[in-house]
Write a protein that holds these residues in place. Structure first.
Motif, PDB file in Angstrom:
ATOM      1  N   PRO A  69     -22.997  20.655  55.714  1.00  0.00           N
ATOM      2  CA  PRO A  69     -22.150  19.788  56.543  1.00  0.00           C
ATOM      3  C   PRO A  69     -22.911  18.649  57.220  1.00  0.00           C
ATOM      4  O   PRO A  69     -22.335  17.589  57.464  1.00  0.00           O
ATOM      5  N   ASN A  70     -24.214  18.855  57.522  1.00  0.00           N
ATOM      6  CA  ASN A  70     -24.961  17.790  58.217  1.00  0.00           C
ATOM      7  C   ASN A  70     -25.691  16.848  57.251  1.00  0.00           C
ATOM      8  O   ASN A  70     -26.590  16.104  57.653  1.00  0.00           O
ATOM      9  N   LEU A  71     -25.317  16.885  55.979  1.00  0.00           N
ATOM     10  CA  LEU A  71     -25.954  16.022  54.969  1.00  0.00           C
ATOM     11  C   LEU A  71     -25.800  14.549  55.337  1.00  0.00           C
ATOM     12  O   LEU A  71     -24.704  14.089  55.659  1.00  0.00           O
ATOM     13  N   VAL A  72     -26.918  13.809  55.297  1.00  0.00           N
ATOM     14  CA  VAL A  72     -26.879  12.376  55.614  1.00  0.00           C
ATOM     15  C   VAL A  72     -26.620  11.606  54.318  1.00  0.00           C
ATOM     16  O   VAL A  72     -27.344  11.783  53.336  1.00  0.00           O
ATOM     17  N   PRO A  73     -25.586  10.762  54.314  1.00  0.00           N
ATOM     18  CA  PRO A  73     -25.286  10.027  53.077  1.00  0.00           C
ATOM     19  C   PRO A  73     -26.378   9.026  52.739  1.00  0.00           C
ATOM     20  O   PRO A  73     -27.132   8.597  53.619  1.00  0.00           O
ATOM     21  N   TYR A  74     -26.429   8.677  51.489  1.00  0.00           N
ATOM     22  CA  TYR A  74     -27.347   7.647  51.024  1.00  0.00           C
ATOM     23  C   TYR A  74     -26.956   6.315  51.639  1.00  0.00           C
ATOM     24  O   TYR A  74     -25.777   5.974  51.699  1.00  0.00           O
TER      25      TYR A  74
END
Ligand code: TXA
Ligand code: MG
Length: 331
Positions: free
Chosen positions: A206-211
């Motif tokens: 859920p805390n994935l940082v987008p490119y």
């Protein structure tokens, strides 16, 4: 050097594996794009990769493995996040950045303390790596700065005479490179959009940082995504992204001679007469699969302009738009 052209027969794959073990370079199909393989543990073989591609030495390579267990031959540890991503998306077009083992030559990772690893889904790729019985470093099998190769013919166009062998597989199915996720950073981040969508990964992370698409050198250095510093995905023709076909012909970007103009998109353009070649794709997946081949065909035809219809920035569309923006030099 005379390049051997090999089939996907068991006998030819055994030859390809033996060449890898001898420190030679072998191009092979994966589900994303063709890879230029070398034994990842052999620094001499890795040097040849950079030379054959003309690749800047500060751009690290992806190491391909044939099983999840083999990851520990190149990575020091696999944290829970990485384990979950492997379970969900491997084999497949997801590359994980992990802490590097000391045994991996520094040239593979361009001196970084991390290593990028992928378990491809393609049966031939996996069989070749299994036969070679070593981790296989494989960047895309194109000359540096050229569009990635999605057919063996495209590999030959760029690398014939520069590498030991090319395995002739089918055209690649996805046609754009893998998604790269850094699992060593907190929070984890996408370093390159690709074959697995942001949304699919975010379900697990859920805390994935987008490119962040940017050509700003400083911010890319901060984001530790070395490959993105370099020019990529560039055909010789000028790439123009067309947002709305009904806006009329982007005439400023076209030359007067129709044979110089290519078009690729999902919808048929209203100004067909002005074009030499028109690639209409059934959907975004097919568009992604055909894009690099279209770029190469345009170059072979000495096109001056490639008009590319824009698509919505989700799913594989995010990776497609990233490649289009890079090719068109849009930040
Ligand atoms: O789909 C693919 O990933 C294809 C096929 C052959 O597997 N390979 C591929 O490799 O696209 P290449 O070399 O063209 O792109 C590798 C990308 C580059 O952007 C590079 O900077 C990044 O992965 N990379 C490799 N190692 C890294 C690391 N340790 N940290 C951050 N980025 C890394
Ligand atoms: Mg590449």
């Amino acid at each position: 050097m005379k390049t051997r052209h090999l089939s996907v027969s068991p006998a030819d794959l055994a030859i390809a594996a033996a060449l890898l073990n001898q420190g030679e370079l072998v191009a092979f199909p994966t589900e994303t794009v063709y890879g230029l393989g070398a034994n990842a543990m052999n620094p001499y073989a890795i040097d040849k990769v950079y030379t054959a591609k003309g690749r800047p030495s500060d751009n690290p390579l992806i190491v391909h493995v044939a099983s999840c267990d083999a990851v520990l031959t190149v990575a020091r540890e696999v944290n829970l996040l990485a384990k979950n991503l492997m379970n969900r998306f491997w084999p497949g077009p997801l590359t994980l950045v992990l802490p590097k083992r000391d045994e991996v030559p520094a040239s593979v990772t361009a001196g970084l303390s991390t290593v990028a690893v992928r378990l491809p889904e393609h049966v031939i790729a996996r069989e070749l790596i299994r036969l070679a019985n070593c981790p296989v470093a494989a960047p895309s099998a194109n000359r540096s700065g050229r569009p990635s190769a999605t057919t063996w013919e495209a590999v030959a166009e760029d690398l014939d005479g520069r590498i030991a062998a090319i395995v002739h597989g089918e055209p690649t199915h996805i046609g754009l490179e893998s998604t790269v996720v850094d699992t060593t950073s907190t929070p984890p981040r996408v370093l390159r959009p690709g074959g697995i969508s942001f949304d699919a990964i975010q379900e697990l992370v859920p805390n994935l940082v987008p490119y962040r698409s940017t050509t700003d050198l400083e911010s890319q250095a901060q984001h530790n995504s070395p490959g993105l510093r370099h020019q990529h995905y560039r055909p010789r023709a000028k790439v123009v992204v067309v947002d709305n076909l009904s806006d009329g012909l982007p005439s400023a970007s076209l030359t007067m001679t129709p044979q110089k103009n290519f078009y690729i998109g999902i919808h048929s353009p209203p100004w067909k007469d002005e074009l030499h070649s028109v690639f209409i794709c059934r959907n975004v997946d097919e568009y992604a699969a055909k894009l690099f081949d279209c770029f190469r065909q345009a170059d072979l035809a000495h096109a001056t302009t490639i008009l590319c219809e824009s698509v919505s920035d989700d799913g594989i569309g995010a990776a497609l738009m990233d490649r289009l923006r890079r090719a068109a030099h849009i930040d």
